[in-house]
Design an enzyme around this catalytic site. Sequence first.
Site, PDB file in Angstrom:
ATOM      1  N   TRP A  56      -8.414  -3.039  -2.926  1.00 60.00           N
ATOM      2  CA  TRP A  56      -9.059  -2.847  -4.054  1.00 60.00           C
ATOM      3  C   TRP A  56      -9.691  -3.947  -4.778  1.00 60.00           C
ATOM      4  O   TRP A  56     -10.793  -4.024  -5.098  1.00 60.00           O
ATOM      5  CB  TRP A  56      -7.858  -2.204  -5.138  1.00 60.00           C
ATOM      6  CG  TRP A  56      -8.350  -1.624  -6.295  1.00 60.00           C
ATOM      7  CD1 TRP A  56      -9.556  -1.450  -6.766  1.00 60.00           C
ATOM      8  CD2 TRP A  56      -7.368  -1.061  -7.310  1.00 60.00           C
ATOM      9  NE1 TRP A  56      -9.498  -0.753  -8.075  1.00 60.00           N
ATOM     10  CE2 TRP A  56      -8.225  -0.602  -8.209  1.00 60.00           C
ATOM     11  CE3 TRP A  56      -5.986  -0.839  -7.360  1.00 60.00           C
ATOM     12  CZ2 TRP A  56      -7.474   0.075  -9.172  1.00 60.00           C
ATOM     13  CZ3 TRP A  56      -5.266  -0.363  -8.547  1.00 60.00           C
ATOM     14  CH2 TRP A  56      -6.230   0.116  -9.444  1.00 60.00           C
ATOM     15  N   HIS A 110      -3.071 -12.746   3.026  1.00 58.80           N
ATOM     16  CA  HIS A 110      -1.580 -12.340   2.717  1.00 58.80           C
ATOM     17  C   HIS A 110      -0.555 -13.659   2.687  1.00 58.80           C
ATOM     18  O   HIS A 110       0.751 -13.473   2.696  1.00 58.80           O
ATOM     19  CB  HIS A 110      -0.995 -11.296   3.791  1.00 58.80           C
ATOM     20  CG  HIS A 110      -1.389  -9.977   3.608  1.00 58.80           C
ATOM     21  ND1 HIS A 110      -1.913  -9.441   2.467  1.00 58.80           N
ATOM     22  CD2 HIS A 110      -1.853  -9.117   4.634  1.00 58.80           C
ATOM     23  CE1 HIS A 110      -2.254  -8.200   2.601  1.00 58.80           C
ATOM     24  NE2 HIS A 110      -2.126  -8.056   4.049  1.00 58.80           N
TER      25      HIS A 110
HETATM   26  P1  A3P Z   1      -0.875   3.787  -1.481  1.00 56.53           P
HETATM   27  O1  A3P Z   1      -0.586   3.777  -0.246  1.00 56.53           O
HETATM   28  O2  A3P Z   1       0.195   3.793  -2.149  1.00 56.53           O
HETATM   29  O3  A3P Z   1      -1.853   4.874  -1.710  1.00 56.53           O
HETATM   30  P2  A3P Z   1      -3.646  -2.796   0.497  1.00 56.53           P
HETATM   31  O4  A3P Z   1      -5.161  -2.895   0.191  1.00 56.53           O
HETATM   32  O5  A3P Z   1      -3.043  -4.069  -0.076  1.00 56.53           O
HETATM   33  O6  A3P Z   1      -3.240  -2.353   1.934  1.00 56.53           O
HETATM   34  O7  A3P Z   1      -2.944  -1.632  -0.433  1.00 56.53           O
HETATM   35  C1  A3P Z   1      -3.331  -0.364  -0.271  1.00 56.53           C
HETATM   36  C2  A3P Z   1      -2.922   0.323  -1.355  1.00 56.53           C
HETATM   37  O8  A3P Z   1      -3.636   0.266  -2.334  1.00 56.53           O
HETATM   38  C3  A3P Z   1      -2.775   1.893  -1.066  1.00 56.53           C
HETATM   39  O9  A3P Z   1      -1.670   2.295  -1.851  1.00 56.53           O
HETATM   40  C4  A3P Z   1      -4.081   2.293  -1.637  1.00 56.53           C
HETATM   41  O10 A3P Z   1      -4.333   3.601  -1.885  1.00 56.53           O
HETATM   42  C5  A3P Z   1      -4.088   1.441  -2.992  1.00 56.53           C
HETATM   43  N1  A3P Z   1      -5.556   1.350  -3.318  1.00 56.53           N
HETATM   44  C6  A3P Z   1      -6.703   0.939  -2.826  1.00 56.53           C
HETATM   45  N2  A3P Z   1      -7.821   1.083  -3.629  1.00 56.53           N
HETATM   46  C7  A3P Z   1      -7.387   1.640  -4.839  1.00 56.53           C
HETATM   47  C8  A3P Z   1      -8.055   1.913  -6.074  1.00 56.53           C
HETATM   48  N3  A3P Z   1      -9.184   1.813  -6.223  1.00 56.53           N
HETATM   49  N4  A3P Z   1      -7.232   2.490  -7.022  1.00 56.53           N
HETATM   50  C9  A3P Z   1      -5.850   2.717  -6.833  1.00 56.53           C
HETATM   51  N5  A3P Z   1      -5.085   2.320  -5.653  1.00 56.53           N
HETATM   52  C10 A3P Z   1      -5.868   1.657  -4.598  1.00 56.53           C
END
Ligand code: A3P
Length: 301
Positions: A56, A110
């Site tokens: 995100w 990370h």
């Molecule tokens: P969930 O598995 O709870 O849906 P990372 O990128 O650190 O691996 O995190 C992934 C998490 O961030 C996932 O959570 C994903 O859906 C969520 N995520 C990514 N983009 C997002 C957005 N635009 N809005 C809300 N959540 C988002």
Amino acid sequence: MDTVTPVLCDSNLYRYKGFCFFKELNEKEFIDSLQGFKIRDDDVFMITFPKSGTIWMQQILSLIYSEGHRNGTEQIETSKRVPWIDFSSLNNDVKYDHDSRPSPRLFTSHLSYLFVPQGLRNKKAKVIYVMRNPKDVMKSLYHFEAIAVHTQKSPDFDHFFKKFLAGDVLAGSWFDHVRGWYTHKDDFNILFVKYEDMIKDLHSVVKQICTFLGKELDDESLDIVVNRATFKKMQKDPLANKENVPEEYLNLQNGNFMRKGTIGDWKNIFTVAQSEAFDKIFLEKFGDLPINFTWDITEEK
Ligand code: A3P
């Protein structure tokens, strides 16, 4: 503490200075070498514990920094605009020669505060640390095990629950990661951002990020950033949703990065006993820190 030890619940990982690294992707010598990585004053590092909103924030930073990304004239994946610094062994497609990148360079990591380049402590370069309530991190990471090729799958959530609390997951203990960055915040020029605040009011958070970065966007550009960074838009955006990550890293038959994107999904998997046990540990480990999380989407803004 400085020696490499095995990670009990995941033979794909090794523990080093409390952090859990992928054996195949994060060679120890490479990780050590990052201490001397030459930092430029306008570098921006985005740091997360896994599943806290990494992709995100990659999208948000890409959109803030690149007009070509905002107006769609450049088709470059966010993982190339805000690439990882943590991995020593990625295939050529996703490996970067950071020294030859033009400024300003954006990075994803990370890493715990212990492993980032010493030069980041000059306080000129910037760090954005994204954190998310750990119960939702757990739910998200549990699902992610099914698609992450280099991670050992847990047979059930109870097993994963114990594994997470033991810090036997990628990046080690969530508690150590967040505490480490938070308690060393004065060593860095750092902005803390909460995933839940982004869910509740993305516009305000993006504005706050722009102010921190010294990037002035007009209202129209700001709206584009916010709009393109919504869950719905990102879900359909192959430049941002990681659907093109090579299958040697992710098995996307079993799920995807853009899973639910909400607050409180942990309630669909935690038992009452697990939730209470977690709350107790959270209080013991975090009670002294002024960090509050939103645990439920229905909580007031
Ligand atoms: P969930 O598995 O709870 O849906 P990372 O990128 O650190 O691996 O995190 C992934 C998490 O961030 C996932 O959570 C994903 O859906 C969520 N995520 C990514 N983009 C997002 C957005 N635009 N809005 C809300 N959540 C988002």
